[in-house]
Design a protein around this motif. Sequence first.
Motif, mmCIF file in Angstrom:
data_model
loop_
_atom_site.group_PDB
_atom_site.id
_atom_site.type_symbol
_atom_site.label_atom_id
_atom_site.label_comp_id
_atom_site.label_asym_id
_atom_site.label_seq_id
_atom_site.Cartn_x
_atom_site.Cartn_y
_atom_site.Cartn_z
ATOM 1 N N VAL A 43 0.850 -1.183 0.000
ATOM 2 C CA VAL A 43 0.000 0.000 0.000
ATOM 3 C C VAL A 43 0.886 1.233 0.000
ATOM 4 O O VAL A 43 1.856 1.314 0.770
ATOM 5 C CB VAL A 43 -0.938 0.018 1.227
ATOM 6 C CG1 VAL A 43 -1.806 1.275 1.235
ATOM 7 C CG2 VAL A 43 -1.813 -1.231 1.243
ATOM 8 N N LEU A 44 0.574 2.181 -0.868
ATOM 9 C CA LEU A 44 1.322 3.426 -0.947
ATOM 10 C C LEU A 44 0.336 4.582 -0.817
ATOM 11 O O LEU A 44 -0.538 4.762 -1.673
ATOM 12 C CB LEU A 44 2.076 3.519 -2.277
ATOM 13 C CG LEU A 44 3.015 4.706 -2.470
ATOM 14 C CD1 LEU A 44 4.152 4.673 -1.456
ATOM 15 C CD2 LEU A 44 3.591 4.730 -3.890
ATOM 16 N N ARG A 242 5.682 7.540 -6.804
ATOM 17 C CA ARG A 242 5.297 7.964 -5.456
ATOM 18 C C ARG A 242 4.187 9.003 -5.468
ATOM 19 O O ARG A 242 3.435 9.138 -4.495
ATOM 20 C CB ARG A 242 6.523 8.523 -4.717
ATOM 21 C CG ARG A 242 7.490 7.467 -4.221
ATOM 22 C CD ARG A 242 8.442 8.023 -3.183
ATOM 23 N NE ARG A 242 9.275 9.097 -3.709
ATOM 24 C CZ ARG A 242 10.466 8.900 -4.269
ATOM 25 N NH1 ARG A 242 10.947 7.666 -4.382
ATOM 26 N NH2 ARG A 242 11.183 9.910 -4.707
ATOM 27 N N ARG A 243 4.058 9.743 -6.553
ATOM 28 C CA ARG A 243 3.046 10.807 -6.635
ATOM 29 C C ARG A 243 1.714 10.335 -7.218
ATOM 30 O O ARG A 243 0.736 11.083 -7.192
ATOM 31 C CB ARG A 243 3.610 11.957 -7.475
ATOM 32 C CG ARG A 243 4.690 12.732 -6.740
ATOM 33 C CD ARG A 243 5.522 13.597 -7.678
ATOM 34 N NE ARG A 243 6.371 14.518 -6.921
ATOM 35 C CZ ARG A 243 7.528 14.181 -6.342
ATOM 36 N NH1 ARG A 243 7.971 12.937 -6.455
ATOM 37 N NH2 ARG A 243 8.234 15.072 -5.667
ATOM 38 N N LEU A 244 1.666 9.140 -7.739
ATOM 39 C CA LEU A 244 0.446 8.672 -8.396
ATOM 40 C C LEU A 244 -0.724 8.405 -7.448
ATOM 41 O O LEU A 244 -1.871 8.720 -7.791
ATOM 42 C CB LEU A 244 0.748 7.418 -9.215
ATOM 43 C CG LEU A 244 1.593 7.651 -10.477
ATOM 44 C CD1 LEU A 244 1.994 6.317 -11.097
ATOM 45 C CD2 LEU A 244 0.833 8.499 -11.486
ATOM 46 N N PRO A 245 -0.506 7.827 -6.254
ATOM 47 C CA PRO A 245 -1.664 7.568 -5.391
ATOM 48 C C PRO A 245 -2.482 8.812 -5.075
ATOM 49 O O PRO A 245 -3.722 8.763 -5.089
ATOM 50 C CB PRO A 245 -1.019 6.970 -4.128
ATOM 51 C CG PRO A 245 0.214 6.294 -4.631
ATOM 52 C CD PRO A 245 0.728 7.218 -5.697
ATOM 53 N N ASP A 246 -1.838 9.934 -4.789
ATOM 54 C CA ASP A 246 -2.589 11.158 -4.494
ATOM 55 C C ASP A 246 -3.401 11.626 -5.696
ATOM 56 O O ASP A 246 -4.471 12.224 -5.537
ATOM 57 C CB ASP A 246 -1.633 12.273 -4.064
ATOM 58 C CG ASP A 246 -1.115 12.078 -2.649
ATOM 59 O OD1 ASP A 246 -1.726 11.299 -1.890
ATOM 60 O OD2 ASP A 246 -0.093 12.696 -2.307
ATOM 61 N N LEU A 247 -2.908 11.365 -6.897
ATOM 62 C CA LEU A 247 -3.592 11.817 -8.104
ATOM 63 C C LEU A 247 -4.745 10.888 -8.495
ATOM 64 O O LEU A 247 -5.769 11.352 -9.014
ATOM 65 C CB LEU A 247 -2.590 11.911 -9.263
ATOM 66 C CG LEU A 247 -1.497 12.976 -9.101
ATOM 67 C CD1 LEU A 247 -0.404 12.774 -10.137
ATOM 68 C CD2 LEU A 247 -2.095 14.378 -9.220
#
Length: 292
Positions: A43-44, A242-247
């Motif tokens: 999970v990220l 690392r930035r994809l989950p927030d998007l």
Amino acid sequence: MTKTRLGIIGGSGLYDIDGLQDAQWQQVDSPWGTPSDAILTGVLDGVDMAFLPRHGRGHVHSPSTVPYRANIDALKRLGVTDVISVSASGSFREQMTPGDFVIVDQFVDRTFAREKSFFGMGCVGHVSLAHPTCPRLGDACETAARNAGITVHRGGTYLAMEGPQFSTLAESRMYREIWGCDVIGMTNMPEAKLAREAELCYASVAMITDFDSWHPDHGEVDISDIIATLTGNADKARSLVRRLPDLLGADRQPCPHGCDIALEHAILTAPDARDPDLVARLDAVAGRVLAP
């Protein structure tokens, strides 16, 4: 609404991802063979993730021996909803320089030694590949790259060659000048085709390692230069991931472009004429439309 489970297929130089909670390598059995490697799950930032090194850890698979069908099937069996391919590529454009990323939106498939479909005799299926990547995922990849400070180009045609040798000068000039391709690689086909058959949203991030042999100031492709650039590109790719989950978020709406219903009208073989053995192998990929 479903839960997002993001699958990352890592190319040359990218054999793991950082920061996963509850990370573990899982072996996934597939009726289409053994995947390239175990799959790293975790999970990220609240989003379920699954990472598959396309060539295997230690880079044991050549582009022609990558078990593409097993890889896509295994990701589907794990509940992956969206796939982002990250792969090393050569450039046909002066403005697309080594170290840049390209969000690919089209392909020319020149591969010839690979199984390219889950379907065949006994269960015939045809999906549309007019637009082979998912614009929604492409948007997320572009934003993540820009937020990470990566020079990124939105849109480009990827020439998929068989390999493992690099292009001749004549081929390189043809792909660039006559066919109008932008980048060249060896692994995105049939991967993109299979992802569409599996009703998975798919985006391709080409990490440029070199100018292909067309470039008058760069001569033939130098593998030592490629390896040096790979290291830097892998770090950039991890930063992008690392930035994809927030998007993308943990909650997932149906794909507005229909990637997740690609098989809705694709199966042509009548139910009573379907090969039961092939239908059984298609349980993960096409079970939604083949189930009684």
